[in-house]
Design an enzyme around this catalytic site. Sequence first.
Site, PDB file in Angstrom:
ATOM      1  CG  HIS A  10      -1.673  -1.125   1.540  1.00 61.17           C
ATOM      2  ND1 HIS A  10      -3.013  -1.156   1.262  1.00 61.17           N
ATOM      3  CD2 HIS A  10      -1.375  -2.341   2.069  1.00 61.17           C
ATOM      4  CE1 HIS A  10      -3.512  -2.325   1.602  1.00 61.17           C
ATOM      5  NE2 HIS A  10      -2.538  -3.065   2.095  1.00 61.17           N
ATOM      6  CE1 TYR A  39      -2.053  -0.217   4.849  1.00 59.38           C
ATOM      7  CE2 TYR A  39      -1.548   1.674   6.227  1.00 59.38           C
ATOM      8  CZ  TYR A  39      -2.200   1.122   5.139  1.00 59.38           C
ATOM      9  OH  TYR A  39      -2.992   1.916   4.354  1.00 59.38           O
ATOM     10  CG  HIS A 116      -5.157  -1.672  -1.309  1.00 60.01           C
ATOM     11  ND1 HIS A 116      -5.553  -0.463  -0.814  1.00 60.01           N
ATOM     12  CD2 HIS A 116      -6.174  -2.523  -1.043  1.00 60.01           C
ATOM     13  CE1 HIS A 116      -6.762  -0.578  -0.280  1.00 60.01           C
ATOM     14  NE2 HIS A 116      -7.150  -1.823  -0.411  1.00 60.01           N
ATOM     15  CE  LYS A 122      -9.458   2.136  -1.307  1.00 57.72           C
ATOM     16  NZ  LYS A 122      -9.132   2.616  -0.014  1.00 57.72           N
ATOM     17  CB  CYS A 124      -3.586   2.150  -2.952  1.00 53.84           C
ATOM     18  SG  CYS A 124      -2.642   1.543  -1.567  1.00 53.84           S
TER      19      CYS A 124
END
Length: 137
Positions: A10, A39, A116, A122, A124
């Site tokens: 991420h 995380y 991710h 996204k 990300c």
Amino acid sequence: MRKINEIIIHCSATREGKPFTAADIDRWHRQQGFRAVGYHYVVLLDGRIEIGRPISQVGAHCRGHNTASIGICYIGGLTADGRFPKDTRTSEQRRSLLLLLYTLRQMFPNATIHGHRDFAAKECPCFDATKEYEGLK
């Protein structure tokens, strides 16, 4: 020890060059109702790696994939003005991330590496992590 099938990368979705830490992300996540930072590892701008959650604990970083994964977040991911996604990894972050991934693959040889964005709509982590690390053994 948990069974780990995936390592998911991420970005923190913060402006390029702005220093943040695992403690900052912990604070943000608690404000969102998490019990702690989601995380397992956070890679700082200077390449230092901070521990978030212990890998023995299920993370909170990728819906539907937390149970059998490890979440890694690098600081950055947006342009300096904060308007657009960008791969902002410093050379130190790139080296540390590669070393961390190598170490985790030694511990969990069957785990696959993903961004991710492979599991969510996204940008990300603002680069194609699956492709970049596909040959990592």
